[in-house]
Design an enzyme around this catalytic site. Structure first.
Site, short mmCIF file in Angstrom:
data_model
loop_
_atom_site.label_atom_id
_atom_site.label_comp_id
_atom_site.label_asym_id
_atom_site.label_seq_id
_atom_site.Cartn_x
_atom_site.Cartn_y
_atom_site.Cartn_z
N CYS A 163 0.83 -1.22 0.00
CA CYS A 163 0.00 0.00 0.00
C CYS A 163 0.86 1.27 0.00
O CYS A 163 0.67 2.16 -0.85
CB CYS A 163 -0.97 -0.02 1.17
SG CYS A 163 -0.25 -0.54 2.75
N1 LIG Z 1 -4.09 -4.57 5.18
C1 LIG Z 1 -3.62 -3.84 4.19
O1 LIG Z 1 -3.92 -2.65 4.07
C2 LIG Z 1 -2.70 -4.46 3.17
C3 LIG Z 1 -2.33 -3.70 2.06
C4 LIG Z 1 -1.48 -4.26 1.10
C5 LIG Z 1 -1.00 -5.54 1.26
N2 LIG Z 1 -1.37 -6.26 2.36
C6 LIG Z 1 -0.84 -7.62 2.48
O2 LIG Z 1 -1.89 -8.53 2.22
C7 LIG Z 1 -1.73 -9.71 3.02
C8 LIG Z 1 -3.00 -9.93 3.84
O3 LIG Z 1 -3.16 -8.79 4.68
P1 LIG Z 1 -4.45 -8.58 5.59
O4 LIG Z 1 -4.37 -7.20 6.08
O5 LIG Z 1 -5.65 -9.05 4.87
O6 LIG Z 1 -4.12 -9.60 6.80
P2 LIG Z 1 -5.13 -10.20 7.89
O7 LIG Z 1 -6.32 -9.35 8.03
O8 LIG Z 1 -4.31 -10.46 9.09
O9 LIG Z 1 -5.58 -11.61 7.24
C9 LIG Z 1 -4.67 -12.67 7.09
C10 LIG Z 1 -5.36 -13.88 6.51
O10 LIG Z 1 -4.40 -14.93 6.38
C11 LIG Z 1 -4.86 -16.11 7.07
N3 LIG Z 1 -3.71 -16.77 7.70
C12 LIG Z 1 -2.91 -16.28 8.69
N4 LIG Z 1 -1.93 -17.16 8.97
C13 LIG Z 1 -2.12 -18.24 8.17
C14 LIG Z 1 -1.44 -19.46 7.99
N5 LIG Z 1 -0.34 -19.78 8.69
N6 LIG Z 1 -1.92 -20.35 7.08
C15 LIG Z 1 -3.04 -20.05 6.35
N7 LIG Z 1 -3.72 -18.90 6.46
C16 LIG Z 1 -3.26 -17.99 7.35
C17 LIG Z 1 -5.83 -15.60 8.11
O11 LIG Z 1 -6.74 -16.63 8.36
P3 LIG Z 1 -7.17 -17.17 9.81
O12 LIG Z 1 -6.52 -16.29 10.82
O13 LIG Z 1 -8.66 -17.09 9.80
O14 LIG Z 1 -6.70 -18.57 9.86
C18 LIG Z 1 -6.48 -14.43 7.39
O15 LIG Z 1 -7.51 -14.90 6.55
C19 LIG Z 1 -0.49 -9.48 3.88
O16 LIG Z 1 0.63 -10.06 3.27
C20 LIG Z 1 -0.35 -7.96 3.89
O17 LIG Z 1 0.95 -7.50 4.10
C21 LIG Z 1 -2.21 -5.76 3.31
#
Ligand SMILES: NC(=O)c1ccc[n+]([C@@H]2O[C@H](COP(=O)([O-])OP(=O)(O)OC[C@H]3O[C@@H](n4cnc5c(N)ncnc54)[C@H](OP(=O)(O)O)[C@@H]3O)[C@@H](O)[C@H]2O)c1
Length: 359
Positions: A163
């Site tokens: 982002c």
């Molecule tokens: N948030 C932002 O603004 C943003 C912007 C750009 C990029 N990103 C990137 O996008 C990715 C996701 O971000 P997010 O903000 O959506 O994170 P999040 O809200 O913490 O969601 C993470 C997801 O991954 C799953 N997960 C976690 N550990 C896991 C494992 N060991 N095995 C399988 N599934 C697992 C979780 O599922 P459960 O916990 O339900 O198992 C949840 O569905 C990250 O790499 C982040 O850096 C985020």
């Protein structure tokens, strides 16, 4: 001919099947919310470890009556059920699995940083890991459509940008081939809403810690720095460094980068706006604001737009660029769908043209 080899013309008769790994997270939810309104795709697989077996609408009641799918664990077989797989997982969770996903014929769009950096040596330095598949880093296309559209069209595998890098790279890109600026002077002061840190709770994102205060973090060592420098250096044709100062601010979503760069010559706001508009001509999601207007996170909230404002600080011979995005949309899931549209030969804007929500 297998279903994955369908041309887009044929695919209009069969909806394209989508998998979202990490559907119970914030970017996963945004993918679902946007894709349910997309006319050419259908959700086929959603994963979560914590909530496996539950219906997605139990995890996110906003999806009640809209999506009726059970969450399943992340397992290699999910690729058999989809043609496009979004990885909305924490860094390194799926790094080692990429060859398996790609061998299945699925197109993969990874929202994590696992394949964004081209130099494998950067991973131990910035992410404290040794890359499991350095040979795939060249194959991964950095999914910033405004800069890499042609490569995205033929890609099977997209490393979706971070982002902060999205907001900063788009703010600077039009300047990097000009002689107008001193490339040794770039500073970005950036602010993110708390959803940027994901759904998993932590001490810094705890309400009491984040509310009613603005806190810098990761000064001069944030992980997004090498990603910005990689893209900016490529555009400039020489190594360029960025001083990057991220801040957490007490809002749920939204991002503003205020970027400073010294000018080598006298320029006006009008001339810069004209140059930026020419550079981004035809880009549906970049809005270069009129002279004297500054970008605000308010006006891009819940949208795939990036607003860019330009102001010359003539007393100090410096340009101040404001660049606003929604971290979860143009900074993540919206951009991922924009990439999907391009990869599938669809209109890039499909499902993404809703304006921001204000107030
Ligand atoms: N948030 C932002 O603004 C943003 C912007 C750009 C990029 N990103 C990137 O996008 C990715 C996701 O971000 P997010 O903000 O959506 O994170 P999040 O809200 O913490 O969601 C993470 C997801 O991954 C799953 N997960 C976690 N550990 C896991 C494992 N060991 N095995 C399988 N599934 C697992 C979780 O599922 P459960 O916990 O339900 O198992 C949840 O569905 C990250 O790499 C982040 O850096 C985020």
């Amino acid at each position: 001919m297998g279903q994955k080899a369908l041309t887009i013309k044929q695919a209009h008769f069969t909806m394209i099947k989508i998998g979202i790994a990490g559907a119970s997270g914030y970017t996963g939810l945004e993918l679902i919310r946007l894709l349910v309104q997309h006319p050419d795709v259908e959700l086929a697989v959603l994963t979560s470890e914590t909530f496996q077996g539950q219906n997605i609408a139990e995890v996110f009641p906003s999806l009640n009556g809209v999506v009726d799918l059970k969450l399943q664990p992340l397992d290699d077989s999910i690729v058999k059920e989809c043609e496009v797989l979004f990885l909305a997982l924490p860094h390194t969770t799926a790094m080692a699995k990429l060859p398996v996903y790609l061998q299945s014929g699925c197109k993969v769009i990874d929202l994590s940083a696992d394949y964004r950096l081209k130099d494998p040596k950067a991973y131990p330095d910035w992410y404290s890991v040794t890359h499991t598949h350095p040979e795939l880093l060249k194959q991964a296309v950095y999914g910033l459509p405004e800069l890499h559209r042609e490569s995205i069209q033929s890609a099977r595998f997209i490393a979706n940008p971070g982002c902060y890098p999205t907001s900063v790279i788009l703010a600077l890109a039009p300047l990097l081939k000009t002689e107008w600026v001193d490339l040794n002077s770039i500073i970005s002061d950036s602010k993110s809403g708390v959803s940027g840190a994901g759904r998993k709770p932590s001490l810094t994102t705890h309400f009491t810690e984040a509310n009613e205060g603005v806190s810098p973090y990761g000064l001069a060592e944030h992980r997004h720095t090498p990603e910005m420098e990689q893209e900016i250096s490529n555009l400039a044709g020489k190594p360029v460094r960025v001083t990057f100062s991220p801040h957490l601010i007490p809002m749920t979503r939204g991002m503003l980068s205020t970027v400073y760069i010294n000018l080598n010559q006298t320029l006006t706001d009008e001339k810069l706006v004209e140059h930026y508009r020419e550079f981004y001509k035809g880009e549906s999601f970049i809005r270069v604001l009129n002279p004297g207007k500054f970008a605000s996170s308010h006006h891009v909230l819940s949208s795939n737009f990036c607003d860019i404002g330009l102001k010359v600080d003539s007393r100090n011979q410096r340009l101040i660029i404001t660049s606003a995005i929604d971290n979860l949309i143009k900074g993540a899931s919206g951009q991922a769908i924009q990439n999907m549209n391009i990869m599938l030969g669809l209109d890039e804007k499909t499902g993404l043209m809703a304006p921001g929500i204000f107030p």
